[in-house]
Design a protein around this motif. Structure first.
Motif, PDB file in Angstrom:
ATOM      1  N   THR A  25       0.820  -1.226   0.000  1.00  0.00           N
ATOM      2  CA  THR A  25       0.000   0.000   0.000  1.00  0.00           C
ATOM      3  C   THR A  25       0.844   1.263   0.000  1.00  0.00           C
ATOM      4  O   THR A  25       0.410   2.296  -0.507  1.00  0.00           O
ATOM      5  N   ALA A  26       2.063   1.180   0.569  1.00  0.00           N
ATOM      6  CA  ALA A  26       2.931   2.364   0.637  1.00  0.00           C
ATOM      7  C   ALA A  26       3.808   2.508  -0.600  1.00  0.00           C
ATOM      8  O   ALA A  26       4.457   3.548  -0.782  1.00  0.00           O
ATOM      9  N   GLY A  27       3.841   1.474  -1.442  1.00  0.00           N
ATOM     10  CA  GLY A  27       4.634   1.551  -2.669  1.00  0.00           C
ATOM     11  C   GLY A  27       6.128   1.438  -2.465  1.00  0.00           C
ATOM     12  O   GLY A  27       6.919   1.895  -3.301  1.00  0.00           O
ATOM     13  N   PHE A  28       6.559   0.786  -1.387  1.00  0.00           N
ATOM     14  CA  PHE A  28       7.993   0.686  -1.099  1.00  0.00           C
ATOM     15  C   PHE A  28       8.643  -0.573  -1.675  1.00  0.00           C
ATOM     16  O   PHE A  28       9.859  -0.718  -1.645  1.00  0.00           O
ATOM     17  N   LYS A  29       7.862  -1.513  -2.207  1.00  0.00           N
ATOM     18  CA  LYS A  29       8.407  -2.798  -2.646  1.00  0.00           C
ATOM     19  C   LYS A  29       9.299  -2.630  -3.869  1.00  0.00           C
ATOM     20  O   LYS A  29       8.943  -1.948  -4.834  1.00  0.00           O
ATOM     21  N   THR A  30      10.487  -3.263  -3.811  1.00  0.00           N
ATOM     22  CA  THR A  30      11.411  -3.173  -4.935  1.00  0.00           C
ATOM     23  C   THR A  30      11.851  -4.540  -5.450  1.00  0.00           C
ATOM     24  O   THR A  30      12.428  -4.624  -6.527  1.00  0.00           O
ATOM     25  N   GLY A  31      11.637  -5.594  -4.686  1.00  0.00           N
ATOM     26  CA  GLY A  31      12.086  -6.922  -5.101  1.00  0.00           C
ATOM     27  C   GLY A  31      11.022  -7.958  -4.854  1.00  0.00           C
ATOM     28  O   GLY A  31       9.826  -7.685  -4.876  1.00  0.00           O
ATOM     29  N   GLU A  43      10.649  -9.755  -2.025  1.00  0.00           N
ATOM     30  CA  GLU A  43      10.173  -9.796  -0.647  1.00  0.00           C
ATOM     31  C   GLU A  43       9.069  -8.765  -0.428  1.00  0.00           C
ATOM     32  O   GLU A  43       9.087  -7.673  -1.013  1.00  0.00           O
ATOM     33  N   ASP A  44       8.110  -9.122   0.443  1.00  0.00           N
ATOM     34  CA  ASP A  44       7.120  -8.141   0.856  1.00  0.00           C
ATOM     35  C   ASP A  44       7.807  -7.144   1.800  1.00  0.00           C
ATOM     36  O   ASP A  44       8.597  -7.545   2.659  1.00  0.00           O
ATOM     37  N   PRO A  45       7.528  -5.870   1.655  1.00  0.00           N
ATOM     38  CA  PRO A  45       8.225  -4.879   2.470  1.00  0.00           C
ATOM     39  C   PRO A  45       7.742  -4.893   3.922  1.00  0.00           C
ATOM     40  O   PRO A  45       6.550  -5.070   4.198  1.00  0.00           O
ATOM     41  N   LEU A  46       8.695  -4.715   4.845  1.00  0.00           N
ATOM     42  CA  LEU A  46       8.378  -4.409   6.234  1.00  0.00           C
ATOM     43  C   LEU A  46       8.418  -2.894   6.371  1.00  0.00           C
ATOM     44  O   LEU A  46       9.350  -2.248   5.889  1.00  0.00           O
ATOM     45  N   VAL A  47       7.402  -2.335   6.995  1.00  0.00           N
ATOM     46  CA  VAL A  47       7.323  -0.886   7.167  1.00  0.00           C
ATOM     47  C   VAL A  47       7.268  -0.567   8.656  1.00  0.00           C
ATOM     48  O   VAL A  47       6.432  -1.128   9.377  1.00  0.00           O
ATOM     49  N   ALA A  48       8.151   0.287   9.088  1.00  0.00           N
ATOM     50  CA  ALA A  48       8.193   0.729  10.485  1.00  0.00           C
ATOM     51  C   ALA A  48       7.602   2.124  10.596  1.00  0.00           C
ATOM     52  O   ALA A  48       7.887   2.996   9.764  1.00  0.00           O
ATOM     53  N   LEU A  49       6.787   2.323  11.604  1.00  0.00           N
ATOM     54  CA  LEU A  49       6.259   3.647  11.952  1.00  0.00           C
ATOM     55  C   LEU A  49       6.932   4.051  13.259  1.00  0.00           C
ATOM     56  O   LEU A  49       6.890   3.293  14.245  1.00  0.00           O
ATOM     57  N   TYR A  50       7.568   5.209  13.314  1.00  0.00           N
ATOM     58  CA  TYR A  50       8.313   5.609  14.493  1.00  0.00           C
ATOM     59  C   TYR A  50       8.089   7.085  14.795  1.00  0.00           C
ATOM     60  O   TYR A  50       7.639   7.856  13.945  1.00  0.00           O
ATOM     61  N   THR A  51       8.410   7.462  16.017  1.00  0.00           N
ATOM     62  CA  THR A  51       8.377   8.860  16.414  1.00  0.00           C
ATOM     63  C   THR A  51       9.784   9.434  16.335  1.00  0.00           C
ATOM     64  O   THR A  51      10.721   8.868  16.911  1.00  0.00           O
TER      65      THR A  51
END
Length: 708
Positions: A368-374, A376-384
């Motif tokens: 959904t975030a459009g970060f995938k490049t290969g 593998e399914d992307p892991l997305v971290a949300l941080y402060t």
């Protein structure tokens, strides 16, 4: 003061040799130091105290309600925080004769030249003075060396007086190690640096607990610099911190330190190795043997807990360079069984937007975030990003969490309120969107939705009375029925609400409940993307004095939501994977009213009680746990919780590690993680009952270390 660059100075090694030779030459002819006071005794001796600030004798380090005090020598010091900042008074030495060129001392606490003073008096008149470094919120309780030049006062009778007339914030003074000497303090050199061609995996940095913190910057061409403060050892270190530079291998880095005494060996001692400098790693005297701890440095809140392709990812708030809190980064470890963990390089380092505070991670299966490049399914971290102000950002990984890239469009959510922080995301399948919970301020939380994790829309604000920060908001099947989900919102201390959520609004069923009752539980988080299970790990707030690591994670527990007379209630049991640590088993059936045996150092103990009409007391290696049928309460140390018999029986289960006892009761109705010092020589185990309560059985399992 002038800033000296490494390019304008001779090589560091030459300067150190020259300074060392000069200092040794001076020392050969210098008269021995004269100790005026080291404050190591139980009283002040011939010193005279007035008021209440200084008490009857030296403090033994940090006082109640005070930030950690460091930088003093030995075990004692003058600390006027006795009773808090409101106390006042004076402490005066007996007269002494000035016989050396300088008077050197350690000083800390508040900065107030009028009301907080270390004074040198001649004939009752103040001729020299000093005060502490802190005059605003925050600051540090570290003592630092200072001196007076008293050559013009040679031979005169003098007196030292310590004054505390302040009553507001930082209204106290700390003093130690007052000495007459002929040797001046080393001068400070500024902007020192050296270059290192990276050929190995780690850069090792020497740490001396209690030393003055120095700012270090490590920069490599084309890379984000790593900047941190560290108690850099000027001589022999207590332990070695490290930073993993394997991603920079082959590059030449520049290591700079903001300031160092001219005789410091700290910068020159930094070296590189392929293994961290650690003696008896995971075998240290206080190292927990089945609770996760970082190899080196501080940890707190679990972050970014996510499951992907057979690996549990545990990120955590981490200071890689110190025993205390600071330099907040995301440490990272992985496990295939929630028991045996392998530490990976730090995933997120501080950057210009701030230090890396708590957050979460998800598998973005639909990209959904459009970060995938290969593949593998992307892991997305949300941080402060804990800067000025606090904002929320994203980072992503396309290689199963081994490397991370911060999103160039950060922040994805600007400042909302106060120190808003700790985003926790979950996928909401009915509306194909993400739901994100965020702490705002006080007891207030916000719930957002997002289609792509980059654009957030606020849905509602909600309070959890008595609870703040580190939210988790997630669905749980009621009584194991996936067709009847309820939503649970909980905060850092385990206060939680149960209710219904329609994708837009959360409506609680009633007032908050508590999911835990221990003294070693905070800021817990639930793993994302674990099929069919809700698995939680808390931060166990527990110090490990004298160790090169500090704090630990609690045991992983599996949580379920069950119908009770009090409404839907969260139950917590140790994950089944912990059974893999069992190396021995002894079962004792119907031992009647008493039971005594020898306990393993690492143990799991299960006790079944029946006829519960009186009392029962467990002794677990010196840690007392009691159950009183008349009150229906389990008590351990200063904590207690209600536990009612089920089918006429009470079942207690305990996990005993080196500094903790995790208590569970009646299949998860009781969850009480307790941190406490445990005598390593105490291997006692006993169960005693009275008033009709009987012991049906005792199961004793000896456990092996998860590190071996």
């Amino acid at each position: 003061m002038p800033v000296l660059s490494s390019q304008r100075l001779p090589p560091l090694s030459s300067r150190i040799r020259a300074v060392t030779s000069f200092v040794l030459a001076l020392a050969a002819f210098a008269a021995p130091d004269i100790v005026i006071a080291d404050f190591e005794g139980p009283t002040y001796g011939a010193w005279t105290a007035t008021g209440t600030a200084f008490g009857s004798g030296p403090a033994r380090g940090t006082l109640s309600g005070q930030m950690a005090v460091s930088g003093f020598t030995g075990k004692g010091l003058v600390n006027s925080f006795l009773g808090g900042d409101g106390a006042t008074g004076t402490l005066s030495s007996p007269p002494f004769r000035i016989e050396r060129k300088y008077i050197r001392f350690l000083i800390g606490g508040g900065k107030d030249v009028d009301r907080l003073r270390l004074e040198l008096l001649i004939d009752g008149q103040v001729v020299r003075g000093a005060t502490g470094p802190n005059d605003r919120p925050g600051g540090s309780e570290a003592l630092e060396p200072a001196e007076w030049d008293v050559r013009d006062l040679a031979g005169q009778s003098a007196q030292i007086r310590i004054v505390d007339e302040a009553t507001g914030g930082w209204g106290h003074i700390n003093v130690d190690g007052i000495v007459q000497t002929d040797q001046r303090l080393p001068k400070l050199l500024y902007g020192l640096g050296r270059t290192i061609e990276l050929k190995k995996r780690y850069l090792n940095l020497p740490v001396k607990s209690g030393a003055k913190k120095r700012w270090v910057t490590i920069s490599a061409p084309g890379e984000e610099p790593r900047r941190f403060d560290i108690e850099l050892a000027e001589g022999k270190p207590d332990w070695w911190a490290f930073t993993d530079v394997s991603a920079w291998k082959g590059k030449t880095v520049t290591v700079r330190v903001d300031e160092l005494p001219e005789d410091s060996k700290g910068l020159a001692a930094i070296d590189q190795t392929d293994a961290i400098k650690a003696k008896d790693l995971y075998r240290e005297a206080l190292r927990p043997q089945f609770h996760f701890t970082s190899r080196r440095g501080w940890l707190n809140d679990p972050n970014g807990m996510v499951f992907y392709k057979g690996e549990y990812h545990l990120f955590y708030q981490h200071n890689p360079y110190g025993w205390g809190w600071g330099n907040m980064s995301w440490g990272h470890a992985v496990s295939r069984d929630l028991v045996h963990w392998k530490e990976l390089p730090v995933a997120l380092h501080p950057d210009p937007s701030g230090t890396m505070y708590s957050g979460s991670a998800v598998v973005d299966w639909k990209d959904t975030a459009g970060f995938k490049t290969g593949s593998e399914d992307p892991l997305v971290a949300l941080y402060t990003a804990a800067g000025r102000p606090f904002t929320q950002g994203l980072a992503y990984s396309n290689d199963r969490g081994r490397t991370w890239t911060k999103y160039r469009g950060n922040p994805v959510l600007g400042h909302v309120a106060a120190e808003n922080r700790d985003p926790k995301a979950v996928w909401y399948e009915p509306q194909k969107k993400w739901i994100v919970s965020l702490f705002l301020d006080g007891e207030e939380f916000a719930i957002y939705d997002s289609k792509d994790l980059k654009t957030w829309r606020e849905l509602q604000r909600i309070r959890i009375p008595g609870t703040a920060e580190c939210p988790s908001f997630l669905p749980m099947p009621l009584d194991g029925d996936a067709s009847r989900p309820k939503w649970v919102l909980f905060g850092a201390n385990g206060g939680y609400l149960v209710g219904d959520f329609d994708g837009t609004r959360f409506v609680p069923d009633g007032p908050p409940k508590r999911m835990q009752h221990g003294n070693a539980w905070y800021a817990a988080q639930v793993f994302s993307d674990v099929p069919g299970r809700t698995i939680l790990i808390p931060w166990a707030q527990l110090d490990f004095p004298g160790m090169p690591f500090n704090q630990m994670m609690g045991l992983p527990v599996e949580q379920t939501l069950r119908t009770t007379a009090a409404g839907p209630t969260v139950f917590s049991v140790p994950v089944r994977e912990l059974a893999s640590l069992r190396r021995s088993h002894r079962k004792f059936d119907a031992p009647a009213s008493g039971f005594t045996n020898k306990c393993d150092e690492l143990a799991e103990v299960e006790v079944v009680l029946s006829g519960v009409s009186g009392r029962c007391e467990l002794n677990l290696r010196g840690v007392k746990v009691s159950y009183d049928a008349s009150t229906g309460e389990v008590v351990c140390l200063d904590r207690k919780a209600t536990l009612r018999p089920v089918g006429g029986k009470v079942r207690l289960r305990a996990f005993v590690d080196r500094r903790s006892v995790d208590l569970f009761g009646n299949d998860g109705a009781l969850y009480m993680p307790m941190g406490t010092p445990i005598d390593p020589a105490n291997r006692s185990l006993s169960v005693t009952t009275s008033g009709g309560t009987k012991v049906d059985s005792v199961d004793l399992y000896g456990l092996r270390s998860s590190w071996r």
